[in-house]
Design a protein around this motif. Structure first.
Motif, PDB file in Angstrom:
ATOM      1  N   GLY A 120      67.657  17.277  50.550  1.00 43.00           N
ATOM      2  CA  GLY A 120      66.310  16.995  50.057  1.00 43.00           C
ATOM      3  C   GLY A 120      65.542  18.205  49.563  1.00 43.00           C
ATOM      4  O   GLY A 120      64.376  18.086  49.198  1.00 43.00           O
ATOM      5  N   ASP A 124      64.051  21.189  47.281  1.00 45.98           N
ATOM      6  CA  ASP A 124      63.747  21.370  45.866  1.00 45.98           C
ATOM      7  C   ASP A 124      62.930  22.639  45.690  1.00 45.98           C
ATOM      8  O   ASP A 124      62.719  23.382  46.655  1.00 45.98           O
ATOM      9  CB  ASP A 124      63.039  20.119  45.304  1.00 45.98           C
ATOM     10  N   HIS A 153      59.708  22.184  47.910  1.00 46.26           N
ATOM     11  CA  HIS A 153      59.885  21.719  49.296  1.00 46.26           C
ATOM     12  C   HIS A 153      61.237  22.245  49.763  1.00 46.26           C
ATOM     13  O   HIS A 153      62.260  21.582  49.610  1.00 46.26           O
ATOM     14  CB  HIS A 153      59.814  20.185  49.354  1.00 46.26           C
ATOM     15  N   TYR A 173      63.022  14.950  56.503  1.00 52.02           N
ATOM     16  CA  TYR A 173      62.669  13.597  56.084  1.00 52.02           C
ATOM     17  C   TYR A 173      62.115  12.809  57.279  1.00 52.02           C
ATOM     18  O   TYR A 173      62.753  12.736  58.331  1.00 52.02           O
ATOM     19  CB  TYR A 173      63.902  12.887  55.526  1.00 52.02           C
ATOM     20  N   LEU A 181      57.318  14.656  55.013  1.00 51.25           N
ATOM     21  CA  LEU A 181      58.357  15.697  55.069  1.00 51.25           C
ATOM     22  C   LEU A 181      58.401  16.437  56.404  1.00 51.25           C
ATOM     23  O   LEU A 181      58.926  17.539  56.479  1.00 51.25           O
ATOM     24  CB  LEU A 181      58.147  16.716  53.942  1.00 51.25           C
ATOM     25  N   THR A 239      70.807  11.384  43.240  1.00 55.43           N
ATOM     26  CA  THR A 239      70.233  12.734  43.378  1.00 55.43           C
ATOM     27  C   THR A 239      70.956  13.490  44.488  1.00 55.43           C
ATOM     28  O   THR A 239      70.659  14.641  44.768  1.00 55.43           O
ATOM     29  CB  THR A 239      68.722  12.620  43.713  1.00 55.43           C
ATOM     30  N   TRP A 273      70.875  18.966  45.378  1.00 52.26           N
ATOM     31  CA  TRP A 273      69.646  19.514  45.956  1.00 52.26           C
ATOM     32  C   TRP A 273      69.631  21.022  45.730  1.00 52.26           C
ATOM     33  O   TRP A 273      70.692  21.654  45.636  1.00 52.26           O
ATOM     34  CB  TRP A 273      69.570  19.202  47.456  1.00 52.26           C
ATOM     35  N   LYS A 319      68.201  19.380  40.734  1.00 53.73           N
ATOM     36  CA  LYS A 319      66.956  20.090  41.039  1.00 53.73           C
ATOM     37  C   LYS A 319      66.926  21.419  40.298  1.00 53.73           C
ATOM     38  O   LYS A 319      67.931  22.144  40.269  1.00 53.73           O
ATOM     39  CB  LYS A 319      66.887  20.347  42.549  1.00 53.73           C
ATOM     40  N   ASN A 335      59.838  19.365  40.542  1.00 49.20           N
ATOM     41  CA  ASN A 335      58.914  19.164  41.662  1.00 49.20           C
ATOM     42  C   ASN A 335      57.628  19.995  41.564  1.00 49.20           C
ATOM     43  O   ASN A 335      57.219  20.630  42.526  1.00 49.20           O
ATOM     44  CB  ASN A 335      59.627  19.406  42.998  1.00 49.20           C
ATOM     45  N   GLU A 344      61.464  15.966  35.305  1.00 50.44           N
ATOM     46  CA  GLU A 344      60.599  15.262  36.267  1.00 50.44           C
ATOM     47  C   GLU A 344      59.620  16.241  36.898  1.00 50.44           C
ATOM     48  O   GLU A 344      59.980  17.374  37.220  1.00 50.44           O
ATOM     49  CB  GLU A 344      61.520  14.658  37.323  1.00 50.44           C
ATOM     50  N   GLU A 365      56.156  10.309  41.804  1.00 47.70           N
ATOM     51  CA  GLU A 365      56.359  10.285  43.257  1.00 47.70           C
ATOM     52  C   GLU A 365      55.162  10.829  44.018  1.00 47.70           C
ATOM     53  O   GLU A 365      54.991  10.544  45.197  1.00 47.70           O
ATOM     54  CB  GLU A 365      57.662  10.988  43.656  1.00 47.70           C
ATOM     55  N   HIS A 409      61.023   6.136  42.040  1.00 47.73           N
ATOM     56  CA  HIS A 409      61.394   7.218  42.950  1.00 47.73           C
ATOM     57  C   HIS A 409      61.934   6.590  44.228  1.00 47.73           C
ATOM     58  O   HIS A 409      61.353   5.642  44.760  1.00 47.73           O
ATOM     59  CB  HIS A 409      60.160   8.068  43.281  1.00 47.73           C
ATOM     60  N   GLU A 432      66.450   5.402  41.373  1.00 45.34           N
ATOM     61  CA  GLU A 432      67.036   6.539  42.076  1.00 45.34           C
ATOM     62  C   GLU A 432      67.771   6.084  43.341  1.00 45.34           C
ATOM     63  O   GLU A 432      67.380   5.116  43.994  1.00 45.34           O
ATOM     64  CB  GLU A 432      65.919   7.521  42.477  1.00 45.34           C
TER      65      GLU A 432
HETATM   66  C1  LIG Z   1      61.335  16.680  49.015  1.00 46.53           C
HETATM   67  C2  LIG Z   1      62.068  15.535  48.384  1.00 46.53           C
HETATM   68  O1  LIG Z   1      63.414  15.557  48.767  1.00 46.53           O
HETATM   69  C3  LIG Z   1      61.990  15.569  46.858  1.00 46.53           C
HETATM   70  O2  LIG Z   1      62.717  16.660  46.411  1.00 46.53           O
HETATM   71  C4  LIG Z   1      62.511  14.277  46.255  1.00 46.53           C
HETATM   72  O3  LIG Z   1      61.635  13.234  46.548  1.00 46.53           O
HETATM   73  C5  LIG Z   1      62.731  14.390  44.779  1.00 46.53           C
HETATM   74  O4  LIG Z   1      61.626  14.835  44.086  1.00 46.53           O
HETATM   75  C6  LIG Z   1      63.324  13.176  44.117  1.00 46.53           C
HETATM   76  O5  LIG Z   1      62.984  12.915  42.992  1.00 46.53           O
HETATM   77  O6  LIG Z   1      64.133  12.520  44.763  1.00 46.53           O
END
Ligand SMILES: C[C@H](O)[C@@H](O)[C@@H](O)[C@H](O)C(=O)O
Ligand SMILES: [Mg+2]
Length: 448
Positions: free
Chosen positions: A24, A26, A29, A34, A56, A190, A194, A220, A250, A274, A303, A353, A384
């Motif tokens: 996760g 990016d 972040h 999660y 988060l 996705t 990462w 990412k 992000n 994005e 998102e 998202h 996604e």
């Molecule tokens: C912090 C998260 O994993 C994000 O990186 C995630 O939501 C991401 O922007 C996405 O598009 O999946």
């Protein structure tokens, strides 16, 4: 529907230590754990509804406080009283004369609204014995409209226009429903790229994904241009010219920087960039969209788009080419319906998202409804998918050949396994107790 009274609401702070393995991560972040604020509502006749919003890690406790603050609106209400005037109920939650000051309809209080209303929608769907998407698909268009708060959006979409869209969507909906039940809704992944994953892991995950039928991949970007060039090249080489590539920054850049950076990545032919900049900068997104259009690269965002008003302006300003609704950021199904209908009017595809924890489970219902009853199109559309934490849900998503297969269980797929909730409660759950013990404290800064 029976006349059931909601008599209890509980909320839990449930966190998963995903940052330990950089899942996760990016450009903004870098160490997400999660998490969810997990809401359970209960009726006097023993029916339960489950809802959540995604976070988060740190700060989830603040969302819990906001949920508690909203609980007074829910407890003591009858389900039929709510759903017979869902617009009014939505207004009560979002427009309370005192509480709206800490929003309105944005930030923590809107996340809490989403968690609570998601539980109500789950309860409604369960009480009807249908998965949520089917409850929506079978609902009379007028009833659907009565769930939406049109305040602040009538300059872009009137109630009548929304109704006309839904009436038009009735044509051919049975065939589209059958098509979805047979083939599912197209997805992209996705999970392979990462930001914190080394190239070796990227290659391995991409190879595996290709072998199981994935053809659309999101990478990412945004921390280091040379890394981005290398990683995008690697993925493009692996997926070939016909595969679809998306990139996600992000919110890392200023407007000008976004244009320059993405121009350098244009040779890898991303379909979209994005969240290139602040999610609140509508005119900035419009400028980026305009600059990148000649390169064939669209802008996607949503998102972290607070509410329907922001989406309205993004659409009015031609600031995005892909609408990314979020089941836990907007005010639940009610507000998402408004955005789906606006996107339809402005003819901008919706590509939700998902990922996080539970977002795939929830949003699949909304995009199925969108296809069957609103957009009637799969052009440039996909949902996604992220392959984490599904095992903690009672009715996890089913992916077949890179498609979401419509869920069959009643509800909004929001219920988590009791064992998972107990073990991951923060900070008292076993998982966190173990991580806090000196011997196992892998990365104290992320989990303190
Ligand atoms: C912090 C998260 O994993 C994000 O990186 C995630 O939501 C991401 O922007 C996405 O598009 O999946
Ligand atoms: Mg994103």
């Amino acid at each position: 529907m029976s006349k059931t009274e909601i008599v209890r609401l509980s909320v839990s702070d449930v966190r998963f230590p995903t940052s330990l393995e950089q899942h996760g991560s990016d450009a903004m972040h870098t160490d997400p754990d999660y998490s969810v604020a997990y809401v359970v509502i209960e009726t006097d006749d023993g029916l339960k509804g489950y809802g959540l919003t995604f976070t988060l890690g740190k700060g989830t406790e603040i969302v819990l406080c906001a949920v508690e603050a909203l609980s007074g609106f829910v407890i003591g209400k009858h389900l039929d009283e709510i759903v017979n005037d869902f617009r009014g109920f939505y207004r009560q939650l979002t427009s309370d004369g005192q509480m709206r000051w800490i929003g309105p309809e944005k930030g923590v209080i809107q996340l809490a609204t989403a968690a609570v209303l998601n539980a109500v929608w789950d309860l409604w769907a369960r009480s009807e014995g249908k998965p949520l998407w089917k409850l929506l698909v079978d609902m009379d268009p007028k009833k659907l409209i009565s769930c939406i708060d049109f305040r602040y959006i009538t300059d872009a979409l009137t109630e009548q226009e929304a109704l006309d869209i839904l009436l038009k969507g009735q044509e051919g909906k049975r065939q589209r429903e059958e098509q979805m039940l047979e083939k599912g809704y197209p997805a992209y992944t996705t999970s392979c790229a990462w930001l914190g994953y080394p190239d070796q892991q990227l290659k391995q995950l991409c190879t595996e994904a290709l072998s199981t039928g994935w053809t659309r991949f999101k990478v990412k970007v945004g921390a280091d241009l040379q890394d981005d060039i290398r990683r995008c090249r690697l993925i493009r080489q692996m997926i070939g010219p016909s595969g679809t590539l998306m990139i996600d920054a992000n919110q890392r850049w200023d407007v000008g920087e976004a244009v320059t950076w993405v121009t350098r990545l244009a040779e890898f032919r991303p379909l979209w960039i994005e969240e290139p900049t602040s999610p609140d900068d509508i005119l900035g997104h419009a400028a980026i969209s305009k600059a990148l259009a000649p390169l064939g690269i669209g802008v996607a965002t949503g998102e972290q788009c607070h509410n329907r008003v922001m989406f309205k302006q993004l659409l009015q300003a031609s600031a995005l080419q892909f609408v990314q609704i979020d089941s836990c950021r907007l005010g639940s199904v009610n507000e998402n319906l408004a955005v789906l209908l606006m996107a339809c009017k402005f003819q901008v595809p919706v590509c939700p998202h998902a990922g996080g924890v539970g977002l795939c489970e929830l949003v699949q219902h909304l995009i199925l409804f969108d296809y069957i009853c609103v957009s009637a199109s799969l052009d440039n559309r996909m949902c996604e998918y992220v392959d984490h934490l599904h095992e903690h849900f009672k009715s996890p998503v089913i992916i077949r050949d890179a498609h979401y297969m419509p869920p069959k269980d009643p509800g909004y797929s929001t219920e988590m396994l009791e064992e998972s909730v107990r073990r991951h409660q923060y900070p008292q759950g076993e998982v966190w107790q173990e991580l806090q013990s000196p011997a196992k404290r892998a990365r104290p800064s992320a989990h303190s």
